[in-house]
Structures are given as C-alpha cells and as structure tokens.
Design a protein around this motif. Structure first.
Motif, PDB file in Angstrom:
ATOM      1  N   VAL A  27      22.705  37.869  41.713  1.00 43.75           N
ATOM      2  CA  VAL A  27      23.596  38.583  42.766  1.00 43.75           C
ATOM      3  C   VAL A  27      24.565  39.259  42.223  1.00 43.75           C
ATOM      4  O   VAL A  27      25.262  38.685  41.366  1.00 43.75           O
ATOM      5  N   GLU A  28      24.655  40.376  42.424  1.00 40.45           N
ATOM      6  CA  GLU A  28      25.643  41.313  41.575  1.00 40.45           C
ATOM      7  C   GLU A  28      26.788  41.679  42.481  1.00 40.45           C
ATOM      8  O   GLU A  28      26.741  41.653  43.721  1.00 40.45           O
ATOM      9  N   GLU A  29      27.917  41.985  41.823  1.00 41.81           N
ATOM     10  CA  GLU A  29      28.957  42.529  42.645  1.00 41.81           C
ATOM     11  C   GLU A  29      28.741  43.568  43.449  1.00 41.81           C
ATOM     12  O   GLU A  29      28.026  44.672  43.151  1.00 41.81           O
ATOM     13  N   GLY A  30      29.291  43.692  44.835  1.00 45.82           N
ATOM     14  CA  GLY A  30      28.991  44.786  45.546  1.00 45.82           C
ATOM     15  C   GLY A  30      27.655  44.482  46.422  1.00 45.82           C
ATOM     16  O   GLY A  30      27.569  45.064  47.423  1.00 45.82           O
ATOM     17  N   PRO A 162      38.627  36.153  47.283  1.00 43.43           N
ATOM     18  CA  PRO A 162      37.710  35.742  46.586  1.00 43.43           C
ATOM     19  C   PRO A 162      37.098  36.639  46.112  1.00 43.43           C
ATOM     20  O   PRO A 162      36.838  37.911  46.518  1.00 43.43           O
ATOM     21  N   GLU A 163      36.262  36.434  44.925  1.00 43.83           N
ATOM     22  CA  GLU A 163      35.209  37.283  44.336  1.00 43.83           C
ATOM     23  C   GLU A 163      33.823  37.114  45.123  1.00 43.83           C
ATOM     24  O   GLU A 163      32.907  37.881  44.689  1.00 43.83           O
ATOM     25  N   LEU A 164      33.821  35.965  45.378  1.00 43.97           N
ATOM     26  CA  LEU A 164      32.507  35.648  46.614  1.00 43.97           C
ATOM     27  C   LEU A 164      32.895  34.968  47.644  1.00 43.97           C
ATOM     28  O   LEU A 164      33.613  33.904  47.641  1.00 43.97           O
ATOM     29  N   MET A 165      32.045  35.191  48.654  1.00 44.70           N
ATOM     30  CA  MET A 165      32.295  34.920  50.046  1.00 44.70           C
ATOM     31  C   MET A 165      31.117  34.235  50.327  1.00 44.70           C
ATOM     32  O   MET A 165      29.677  35.065  50.550  1.00 44.70           O
ATOM     33  N   LEU A 166      31.015  33.242  51.002  1.00 42.86           N
ATOM     34  CA  LEU A 166      29.677  32.316  51.358  1.00 42.86           C
ATOM     35  C   LEU A 166      29.885  31.970  52.902  1.00 42.86           C
ATOM     36  O   LEU A 166      30.872  31.537  53.433  1.00 42.86           O
ATOM     37  N   VAL A 188      31.416  45.688  59.212  1.00 41.29           N
ATOM     38  CA  VAL A 188      32.854  46.075  58.747  1.00 41.29           C
ATOM     39  C   VAL A 188      33.293  45.553  57.219  1.00 41.29           C
ATOM     40  O   VAL A 188      33.385  46.371  56.389  1.00 41.29           O
ATOM     41  N   LEU A 189      33.013  44.315  57.318  1.00 43.47           N
ATOM     42  CA  LEU A 189      33.343  43.749  56.020  1.00 43.47           C
ATOM     43  C   LEU A 189      32.398  44.079  54.715  1.00 43.47           C
ATOM     44  O   LEU A 189      32.695  44.387  53.943  1.00 43.47           O
ATOM     45  N   ALA A 190      31.003  43.980  55.310  1.00 41.21           N
ATOM     46  CA  ALA A 190      29.949  44.379  54.191  1.00 41.21           C
ATOM     47  C   ALA A 190      30.102  45.960  53.890  1.00 41.21           C
ATOM     48  O   ALA A 190      29.787  46.128  52.676  1.00 41.21           O
ATOM     49  N   GLN A 191      30.540  46.593  54.577  1.00 35.51           N
ATOM     50  CA  GLN A 191      30.878  48.111  54.258  1.00 35.51           C
ATOM     51  C   GLN A 191      31.967  48.278  53.613  1.00 35.51           C
ATOM     52  O   GLN A 191      32.178  49.571  53.046  1.00 35.51           O
ATOM     53  N   LEU A 193      34.404  48.529  50.504  1.00 41.06           N
ATOM     54  CA  LEU A 193      34.008  48.602  49.062  1.00 41.06           C
ATOM     55  C   LEU A 193      34.785  47.366  48.235  1.00 41.06           C
ATOM     56  O   LEU A 193      34.503  46.945  47.217  1.00 41.06           O
ATOM     57  N   ASP A 194      36.088  47.033  48.726  1.00 36.79           N
ATOM     58  CA  ASP A 194      36.940  46.219  48.174  1.00 36.79           C
ATOM     59  C   ASP A 194      36.501  44.863  48.586  1.00 36.79           C
ATOM     60  O   ASP A 194      37.035  43.687  48.040  1.00 36.79           O
ATOM     61  N   ALA A 195      35.674  44.520  49.364  1.00 37.18           N
ATOM     62  CA  ALA A 195      35.289  42.994  49.789  1.00 37.18           C
ATOM     63  C   ALA A 195      34.276  42.443  48.814  1.00 37.18           C
ATOM     64  O   ALA A 195      33.762  43.240  47.822  1.00 37.18           O
ATOM     65  N   PRO A 196      34.501  41.091  48.795  1.00 42.85           N
ATOM     66  CA  PRO A 196      33.861  40.377  47.673  1.00 42.85           C
ATOM     67  C   PRO A 196      32.498  40.423  48.072  1.00 42.85           C
ATOM     68  O   PRO A 196      31.937  40.967  48.910  1.00 42.85           O
TER      69      PRO A 196
END
Ligand SMILES: Nc1ncnc2c1ncn2[C@@H]1O[C@H](COP(=O)(O)OP(=O)(O)OP(=O)(O)O)[C@@H](O)[C@H]1O
Length: 277
Positions: A27-30, A162-166, A188-191, A193-196
C-alpha cells in the motif's frame, strides 16, 4: 519498501490453523484500499497486523516504513487511525461526543482530568463538523444511533492526523440511509489529497465508496486477487472469493453484486466451482 504497508509472504498461525498464508501486499501513500472477503477470511487479522497489534508468524510485515518485530509498536500505533467495533466497545457510554474525539489526541478513551489544548478542541469540532455530527457534540456517546456512532468514531480516528487509517466494516449494522450517508462521507475522505492512506474492510461491494482505488480479495487466509478496483473486481474473482457464482455490476462509480442466475452461471460458475474450499 512501500511507504505505508509492505507485506511479503506474511502468515499468521494460531495452533494448527493458518489465519493468513503467503500474503503479499503493498500500500502506497495516497492509495485507498478495500479488503473484501467472506466471514473468517482473515480480514480482521490483516488489519491487526496493519495496526501493529499483531506480529506475523512468517514473512515480513512493513508498516509505515518499520518492520513489525523490530520496532516499538507503542511508537508506531499513534501514527495509525483505527475505526472498528472493538475500539467502539471501549468507549464509555457516558462519554461526551466531543471528548470521544479529543481524547484520541492523547491515546486514551474516557476523559478524566487531562487538560486539552484549545487547538485540539478546535480540531475535534472541525472533524465532527466534517462528519456531519457537530450537532451531537454535547450528547453522551451511548445515546447515539449506530450510524452516528460510526461517524463519531471516524472523527476520533482522524484526530491524530494519522498516516494510515483502517476502517473495519464501517457500514455494518447501518440502514440504507445510514450506509449511503457513510459511503458518501468516506468518498469525500477518499478524494481528499491530504487524507491518510485508507484501508476499508467490508463484506459488500455496494459499500465501496467512490474514490477508493484498489481492492484486496481474501479467501481462507489467502489472497485471491489484488490490484486496481476496475481491473480486479470481476465476477470471476468475486465468485472465487465468496465461493459461489456471482454477477458484478457497475453503476457509475458504485458497484453491486448478486448471485448469478442460471443463465449467467456459466460466466461466473466455473470460477466458484474451481475455488479452493
Ligand atoms: N486466536 C485464534 N485461534 C484460532 N483461530 C482464530 C484465532 N483468531 C481468529 N481465528 C480464526 O481465524 C479466521 C479469520 O478470522 P478473522 O477475524 O481475521 O476473519 P474475518 O475475515 O475478519 O471474518 P469476519 O468477516 O467474520 O469478521 C476465523 O476462522 C477465526 O475463527
């Protein structure tokens, strides 16, 4: 190593049972990942590894650039937001909603005598606003509906930036309106760009929020398929994952699945029939 998750040959064994075997996953950033599979497939076990709450029995699990087993998990865990029924169960019913969110900044549940910065209070208020539950901030957590609780939990999980959200089955137990509302907010969260980086576990393709990019399909602790959703979420792969012939439909940016009728069984049936039991 991938920025967020890098699993190589990961297995988890308890007694003589393999909960996960040979899992390779990056899993990569973004990226925004969906993890799908039937009951008992190993999804929660996978999230426990990803959150640093379990170590693999075999293989190497990299989380946020650290290798599990060679890192202090107490330093790693605050970098990961988790929303799950297990976390919700630990929140005291009498806790005020705004405190449920703000206490995440201090890694505790239940406000006692801590002093919180005004900036923390401000951030908690903004997150409750973003999740559409600002009007509930003075209510007790135990008085909320299931859908309201889920949204408050997501606000709490985002509080530490967080850097990762589960997200473990965020739509479980919600009615249709609640599910659609949550899917919209997660979209909205997924789109953003600043979201983990996001990893969302579900049993249902209908719950995949638009903006999610990739899917990992699990069956009996093994990866059936993993990759971009448009390429990977096929009737064949889903049928093999759930062990029955399924048809997958795409309506705009949403997905739906149903059992294959006799007429279309040929398309999906072979995959399910050939699937390991
Ligand atoms: N400590 C344990 N010892 C033995 N088996 C276990 C243990 N913990 C979990 N399991 C088994 O491992 C399998 C995978 O469990 P897991 O909770 O990861 O699945 P899941 O995909 O999240 O399931 P669900 O969709 O039902 O939540 C299940 O069959 C479960 O019974």
């Amino acid at each position: 190593m991938s920025d967020v998750l890098e699993f190589a040959g990961v297995g988890v064994r308890r007694g003589t049972t393999d909960l996960l075997s040979g899992v390779d996953w990056s899993v990569e950033e973004g990226e925004r990942w969906v993890v799908i599979g039937p009951n008992g497939a190993g999804k929660t076990t996978l999230l426990q590894l990803a959150s640093g709450r379990m170590h693999p029995t075999t293989g190497v699990a990299g989380v946020l650039g650290e290798v599990l087993g060679a890192v202090d998990v107490f330093e790693l865990r605050p970098r990961i937001g988790v929303s799950s029924a297990a976390v919700a169960d630990r929140i005291p019913a009498e806790e005020r909603v705004s405190d449920v969110v703000v206490t995440a900044a201090y890694g505790v549940v239940g406000r006692w005598r801590e002093q919180y910065d005004e900036s923390d209070e401000q951030r908690a208020a903004e997150l409750l606003q973003a999740l559409g539950v600002a009007h509930l901030s003075t209510r007790r957590f135990g008085t909320l509906s299931e859908g309201e609780r889920k949204r408050v939990q997501i606000a709490r999980a985002l509080m530490t930036d967080p850097e990762l959200m589960l997200l473990d089955e965020p739509a479980a137990g919600l009615d249709l309106r609640g599910r659609e509302d949550l899917v919209g907010r997660l979209s909205v969260l997924a789109q953003d760009l600043d979201a983990p980086a996001l990893v969302l576990v579900t049993h249902h393709v209908e719950e995949i929020p638009p903006g999610f990019t990739d899917i990992l399909m699990l069956r009996e602790g093994r990866v059936v398929a993993a990759g971009p959703i448009e390429l990977t979420l096929t009737a064949e792969n889903l049928s093999e994952t759930f062990g029955l012939p399924l048809v997958v439909d795409r309506h705009g940016d949403r997905w739906a699945a149903r059992a294959a009728a006799t007429g279309d069984a040929a398309a999906a049936g072979a995959a399910a029939g050939d699937a390991p039991r």
